[in-house]
Write a protein that holds these residues in place. Structure first.
Motif, PDB file in Angstrom:
ATOM      1  N   GLU A  16     -39.611 -23.059  23.172  1.00 16.56           N
ATOM      2  CA  GLU A  16     -39.576 -21.639  22.806  1.00 16.56           C
ATOM      3  C   GLU A  16     -39.965 -21.499  21.341  1.00 16.56           C
ATOM      4  OE1 GLU A  16     -35.724 -20.015  23.647  1.00 16.56           O
ATOM      5  OE2 GLU A  16     -35.668 -20.910  25.638  1.00 16.56           O
ATOM      6  N   LEU A  17     -41.089 -20.835  21.071  1.00 14.97           N
ATOM      7  CA  LEU A  17     -41.570 -20.634  19.709  1.00 14.97           C
ATOM      8  C   LEU A  17     -41.139 -19.266  19.216  1.00 14.97           C
ATOM      9  CD1 LEU A  17     -43.351 -21.473  17.266  1.00 14.97           C
ATOM     10  CD2 LEU A  17     -45.276 -20.426  18.476  1.00 14.97           C
ATOM     11  N   ARG A  18     -40.549 -19.247  18.028  1.00 11.64           N
ATOM     12  CA  ARG A  18     -40.155 -17.997  17.371  1.00 11.64           C
ATOM     13  C   ARG A  18     -40.551 -18.081  15.911  1.00 11.64           C
ATOM     14  NH1 ARG A  18     -34.361 -17.981  20.181  1.00 11.64           N
ATOM     15  NH2 ARG A  18     -35.023 -17.167  22.174  1.00 11.64           N
ATOM     16  N   VAL A  24     -41.801 -18.085   9.144  1.00  8.35           N
ATOM     17  CA  VAL A  24     -41.785 -19.534   9.356  1.00  8.35           C
ATOM     18  C   VAL A  24     -41.593 -19.824  10.847  1.00  8.35           C
ATOM     19  CG1 VAL A  24     -40.604 -21.694   8.790  1.00  8.35           C
ATOM     20  CG2 VAL A  24     -40.844 -19.912   7.051  1.00  8.35           C
ATOM     21  N   ALA A  25     -42.452 -20.664  11.412  1.00 12.11           N
ATOM     22  CA  ALA A  25     -42.379 -21.004  12.834  1.00 12.11           C
ATOM     23  C   ALA A  25     -41.204 -21.957  13.092  1.00 12.11           C
ATOM     24  CB  ALA A  25     -43.670 -21.660  13.284  1.00 12.11           C
ATOM     25  N   VAL A  26     -40.483 -21.701  14.181  1.00 10.21           N
ATOM     26  CA  VAL A  26     -39.396 -22.575  14.611  1.00 10.21           C
ATOM     27  C   VAL A  26     -39.451 -22.676  16.133  1.00 10.21           C
ATOM     28  CG1 VAL A  26     -37.708 -20.687  14.621  1.00 10.21           C
ATOM     29  CG2 VAL A  26     -36.914 -23.039  14.530  1.00 10.21           C
ATOM     30  N   THR A  27     -39.374 -23.901  16.629  1.00 10.79           N
ATOM     31  CA  THR A  27     -39.418 -24.131  18.066  1.00 10.79           C
ATOM     32  C   THR A  27     -38.156 -24.859  18.480  1.00 10.79           C
ATOM     33  OG1 THR A  27     -41.819 -24.276  18.061  1.00 10.79           O
ATOM     34  CG2 THR A  27     -40.696 -25.256  19.927  1.00 10.79           C
ATOM     35  N   GLN A  28     -37.604 -24.455  19.624  1.00 11.32           N
ATOM     36  CA  GLN A  28     -36.433 -25.114  20.186  1.00 11.32           C
ATOM     37  C   GLN A  28     -36.756 -25.575  21.597  1.00 11.32           C
ATOM     38  OE1 GLN A  28     -33.503 -21.968  19.774  1.00 11.32           O
ATOM     39  NE2 GLN A  28     -32.692 -22.963  17.944  1.00 11.32           N
ATOM     40  N   ILE A  50     -30.091 -32.883  24.998  1.00 11.23           N
ATOM     41  CA  ILE A  50     -29.969 -32.772  23.547  1.00 11.23           C
ATOM     42  C   ILE A  50     -30.906 -31.689  23.038  1.00 11.23           C
ATOM     43  CG2 ILE A  50     -30.205 -34.022  21.376  1.00 11.23           C
ATOM     44  CD1 ILE A  50     -29.576 -36.569  23.126  1.00 11.23           C
ATOM     45  N   ASN A  51     -30.351 -30.754  22.270  1.00 11.56           N
ATOM     46  CA  ASN A  51     -31.132 -29.660  21.695  1.00 11.56           C
ATOM     47  C   ASN A  51     -31.941 -30.177  20.507  1.00 11.56           C
ATOM     48  OD1 ASN A  51     -30.036 -27.780  23.500  1.00 11.56           O
ATOM     49  ND2 ASN A  51     -28.267 -27.476  22.180  1.00 11.56           N
ATOM     50  N   ILE A  52     -33.226 -29.820  20.481  1.00 14.09           N
ATOM     51  CA  ILE A  52     -34.146 -30.238  19.424  1.00 14.09           C
ATOM     52  C   ILE A  52     -34.699 -28.992  18.748  1.00 14.09           C
ATOM     53  CG2 ILE A  52     -36.213 -31.589  18.864  1.00 14.09           C
ATOM     54  CD1 ILE A  52     -34.042 -33.258  20.285  1.00 14.09           C
ATOM     55  N   VAL A  53     -34.821 -29.036  17.416  1.00 14.47           N
ATOM     56  CA  VAL A  53     -35.391 -27.942  16.635  1.00 14.47           C
ATOM     57  C   VAL A  53     -36.512 -28.507  15.773  1.00 14.47           C
ATOM     58  CG1 VAL A  53     -34.941 -26.186  14.882  1.00 14.47           C
ATOM     59  CG2 VAL A  53     -33.181 -26.744  16.544  1.00 14.47           C
ATOM     60  N   THR A  54     -37.665 -27.854  15.776  1.00 11.71           N
ATOM     61  CA  THR A  54     -38.767 -28.230  14.892  1.00 11.71           C
ATOM     62  C   THR A  54     -39.172 -27.008  14.067  1.00 11.71           C
ATOM     63  OG1 THR A  54     -40.436 -27.728  16.564  1.00 11.71           O
ATOM     64  CG2 THR A  54     -39.650 -30.003  16.468  1.00 11.71           C
ATOM     65  N   TRP A  55     -39.732 -27.254  12.895  1.00 15.08           N
ATOM     66  CA  TRP A  55     -40.092 -26.182  11.977  1.00 15.08           C
ATOM     67  C   TRP A  55     -41.565 -26.262  11.574  1.00 15.08           C
ATOM     68  CZ3 TRP A  55     -36.756 -22.332  10.605  1.00 15.08           C
ATOM     69  CH2 TRP A  55     -35.412 -22.540  10.906  1.00 15.08           C
ATOM     70  N   ARG A  56     -42.097 -25.150  11.145  1.00 17.11           N
ATOM     71  CA  ARG A  56     -43.421 -24.974  10.555  1.00 17.11           C
ATOM     72  C   ARG A  56     -44.542 -25.466  11.461  1.00 17.11           C
ATOM     73  NH1 ARG A  56     -39.588 -25.931   7.096  1.00 17.11           N
ATOM     74  NH2 ARG A  56     -39.240 -24.533   5.344  1.00 17.11           N
ATOM     75  N   GLN A  57     -45.468 -26.267  10.928  1.00 16.72           N
ATOM     76  CA  GLN A  57     -46.639 -26.701  11.699  1.00 16.72           C
ATOM     77  C   GLN A  57     -46.231 -27.532  12.908  1.00 16.72           C
ATOM     78  OE1 GLN A  57     -49.885 -25.823  11.274  1.00 16.72           O
ATOM     79  NE2 GLN A  57     -50.201 -26.885  13.207  1.00 16.72           N
ATOM     80  N   LEU A  58     -45.212 -28.380  12.752  1.00 14.65           N
ATOM     81  CA  LEU A  58     -44.741 -29.186  13.877  1.00 14.65           C
ATOM     82  C   LEU A  58     -44.225 -28.293  15.000  1.00 14.65           C
ATOM     83  CD1 LEU A  58     -44.176 -31.943  15.106  1.00 14.65           C
ATOM     84  CD2 LEU A  58     -41.986 -31.959  13.881  1.00 14.65           C
ATOM     85  N   ALA A  59     -43.587 -27.192  14.655  1.00 12.18           N
ATOM     86  CA  ALA A  59     -43.098 -26.248  15.666  1.00 12.18           C
ATOM     87  C   ALA A  59     -44.252 -25.648  16.456  1.00 12.18           C
ATOM     88  CB  ALA A  59     -42.281 -25.144  14.987  1.00 12.18           C
ATOM     89  N   VAL A 101     -42.506 -35.817  16.076  1.00 13.37           N
ATOM     90  CA  VAL A 101     -42.497 -35.713  17.531  1.00 13.37           C
ATOM     91  C   VAL A 101     -43.753 -36.398  18.044  1.00 13.37           C
ATOM     92  CG1 VAL A 101     -42.586 -34.138  19.499  1.00 13.37           C
ATOM     93  CG2 VAL A 101     -41.180 -33.570  17.522  1.00 13.37           C
ATOM     94  N   ARG A 102     -43.577 -37.303  19.007  1.00 20.50           N
ATOM     95  CA  ARG A 102     -44.711 -38.018  19.612  1.00 20.50           C
ATOM     96  C   ARG A 102     -44.814 -37.650  21.080  1.00 20.50           C
ATOM     97  NH1 ARG A 102     -47.780 -40.616  15.705  1.00 20.50           N
ATOM     98  NH2 ARG A 102     -46.349 -41.319  14.126  1.00 20.50           N
ATOM     99  N   PHE A 103     -46.018 -37.342  21.522  1.00 19.85           N
ATOM    100  CA  PHE A 103     -46.269 -37.036  22.917  1.00 19.85           C
ATOM    101  C   PHE A 103     -46.606 -38.368  23.593  1.00 19.85           C
ATOM    102  CE2 PHE A 103     -45.935 -33.176  21.074  1.00 19.85           C
ATOM    103  CZ  PHE A 103     -47.065 -32.600  20.533  1.00 19.85           C
ATOM    104  N   LEU A 104     -45.731 -38.854  24.471  1.00 16.58           N
ATOM    105  CA  LEU A 104     -45.859 -40.202  25.013  1.00 16.58           C
ATOM    106  C   LEU A 104     -46.691 -40.296  26.272  1.00 16.58           C
ATOM    107  CD1 LEU A 104     -42.279 -41.575  24.368  1.00 16.58           C
ATOM    108  CD2 LEU A 104     -44.331 -41.800  22.965  1.00 16.58           C
TER     109      LEU A 104
END
Length: 148
Positions: A16-18, A24-28, A50-59, A101-104
């Motif tokens: 979910e991108l907000r 500032v971009a934040v994804t959960q 497990i809840n994960i939060v990413t910020w900015r470009q990574l989000a 974050v790595r896409f495996l």
């Protein structure tokens, strides 16, 4: 002091991108991580969600490329925060703030087929734009092209 978390699991749903009021971009998203043992009664493998939060470009990258079910590695730090809900009760939230974050695994062949049919604004298909679309397939190189 050290606060590092490394997880490998599968997404339980699309990220979910907000955006914050400051833009500032934040994804959960939630990662399902298998436990290293099975339940003694049912012999089934259990998982932690497990809840994960990413910020900015990574989000934005995660929101664009991660999908439900994709195997993903996350590296970050554990964060525990709290707030008072509408009923006045204190709510504690435990999450991993990811900085890597790595896409495996690549998207499935059905995804690739549907992407190939879509066209972007420059008239080229998504498949032509992705330089790694054939990653893992043999490359046709003659012996004359090798430097050794």
């Amino acid at each position: 002091m050290l606060n590092r978390v490394i997880l490998i699991g599968r997404l339980t749903k699309d990220p979910e991108l907000r955006y914050t009021p400051a833009g500032v971009a934040v994804t959960q998203f939630t990662l399902a991580v298998d436990r290293p043992f099975t339940s003694s009664q049912s012999k089934e493998r259990e998982a932690d969600f497990i809840n994960i939060v990413t910020w900015r470009q990574l989000a934005e990258t995660c929101a664009n490329y991660l999908r439900k079910g994709r195997l993903t590695a996350v590296e970050g730090r554990l964060q525990i925060r709290n707030y008072d809900n509408n009923e006045g009760r204190k709510v504690y939230v435990t999450e991993v703030v990811a900085d890597n974050v790595r896409f495996l695994e690549s998207s499935g062949s059905t995804n690739r087929e549907s992407e190939a049919g879509t066209s972007s604004g420059n008239g080229r298909s998504s498949e032509q734009q992705d330089p790694f679309i054939d990653d893992g397939k043999p490359i046709d190189i003659s012996d004359d092209d090798l430097p050794f």
